[in-house]
Design an enzyme around this catalytic site. Structure first.
Site: not given
Ligand SMILES: *Cc1c(COP(=O)(O)O)cnc(C)c1O
Length: 382
Positions: A214, A186, A53, A211, A182, A234, A139
């Site tokens: 991505h 993801s 990512n 969220d 989101e 990411k 997520h």
């Molecule tokens: C990776 C991810 C997280 C968690 O983030 P980290 O910094 O890796 O703990 C939260 N939400 C989504 C949608 C993700 O893909």
């Protein structure tokens, strides 16, 4: 002193592992060296990764690496304590100011990770007696935050605004309701209908939180949600999570988000790396578009015009078939991990291709040709 008795734990764990194995969902670690020069080595073999990512390639950007080294030399390797004790290195505040500016939000708070941000912020918003209405594909960290909050949790069919509205209308007017989604999903790479969801949140008097793990740095959707979390692990190439929102709410997190209060601050080198990465994003705004362009090129080569982010899932159905396709690609030097249940629903095992600004066209073309072949072999060529 009596010797520790592990036999019971170990015997039961062995049975549980065998059950996972039988269902094809036992996971295993594969040591993978992502070198700072851009190469990826697995089992000593160089591979091209289409499975991380690091969308903008910033984890290995010379400026980001230099910033991490400099801050580590100056401050040491660890934060030493939670931020409320003695771990509040000034880099935290600089990073928060920058995130708030980039997100066009009043304020932001940095957490130890994106997972911790969701697990801390959601229970700071709602509690027992309140209602959470969330997309079924949210997520695991949002689900964790939702459960920790004690609020009643209702999931709605993926991206189904009517279904979300239905559940929000049933809310108890004397309590709070929170809509969660989101921005870029993801595992599917598709986008949420943010403006429509914000509209129904507003109509039903619900709060909305998104969220953007991505989306940040890659997909710049209009996002009316008043609370937006994301990650620095990411596109920003470092580590850590953030929550951006109204100033008083962000201030409230400092006292009420347990994953903030009771967790050690991020290491200074990580903070400096994230800060420098955000600066690179600002001076090189074309990086996100490049990653997106690479994903679209791959999509067009395999006959897909539904590419909206840097994530392109290709479905194989059964886990074993996706694993075989992954192995075929690996033989040709492409690292693409199969995503299986329970990360994704049963019978939706897939290869999840992620694209970065650093990928080159020749590799993408070679990869696409191979993917078409694996699909034909799996009898699913479309
Ligand atoms: C990776 C991810 C997280 C968690 O983030 P980290 O910094 O890796 O703990 C939260 N939400 C989504 C949608 C993700 O893909």
């Amino acid at each position: 002193m009596a010797q520790k008795d592990f036999t019971d734990i170990d015997a039961i764990s062995a049975i549980r592992l065998a059950m996972l194995e039988e269902r094809g969902i036992r996971r295993a670690l594969l040591p993978t060296e992502r070198l700072a020069d851009g190469r990826v080595l697995r089992g000593g073999e160089p591979m091209i990764s289409f499975s991380d990512n690091d969308y903008l390639g910033l984890s290995s950007h010379p400026r980001v690496i230099a910033a991490a080294i400099e801050a580590t030399r100056k401050y040491g390797a660890g934060a030493g304590a939670a931020r409320l004790i003695t771990g509040d290195n000034p880099l935290n505040e600089q990073l928060e100011a920058k995130i708030a500016r980039m997100k066009r939000m009043p304020a932001a708070r940095v957490f130890g990770s994106g997972y911790l941000a969701n697990a801390g912020a959601i229970p700071a918003l709602v509690s027992a007696g309140d209602l959470i209405v969330m997309d079924e594909l949210c997520h695991a960290s949002m689900h964790a935050g939702a459960r920790l909050s004690g609020a009643r949790v209702q999931t709605f069919a993926h991206n189904n605004v009517t279904s979300a509205a239905h559940y929000l209308q049933q809310r108890d007017a004397t309590s709070h309701a929170l809509l969660l989604t989101e921005t870029v999903f993801s595992m599917d790479g598709d986008l949420a209908p943010l403006e429509q969801l914000a509209e129904i949140a507003s109509q039903t008097g619900a709060w909305m939180m998104t969220d953007d793990a991505h989306g940040f740095g890659v997909v710049d959707q209009k996002n009316p949600a008043p609370i937006q979390m994301g990650t620095l692990s990411k596109a920003a190439g470092a580590y850590g999570g953030y929550v951006a929102g109204p100033a008083n709410f962000i201030e409230l997190l400092t006292s009420r988000a347990r994953t903030f209060v009771y967790a050690t601050g991020l290491p200074p080198g990580v903070l400096a790396a994230a800060l420098e990465a955000l600066e690179v994003m600002e001076v090189e705004p074309g990086l996100g578009a490049k990653a997106l362009g690479n994903a679209r090129l791959f999509g067009s080569l395999i006959g897909r015009n539904d590419v909206f982010s840097a994530i392109v899932p290709v479905h194989y159905g059964e886990a074993a078939i996706a694993m075989a396709a992954s192995a075929t690609l690996a033989e040709q030097g492409f690292l693409v991990t199969a995503i299986r249940p329970p990360t994704v629903p049963e019978n939706s095992a897939r290869l999840r291709f992620t694209f970065s600004a650093k990928h080159v066209e020749a590799d993408i073309r070679r990869l696409a040709a191979l993917v078409l072949k694996t699909l034909a072999d799996a009898g699913q060529a479309k």
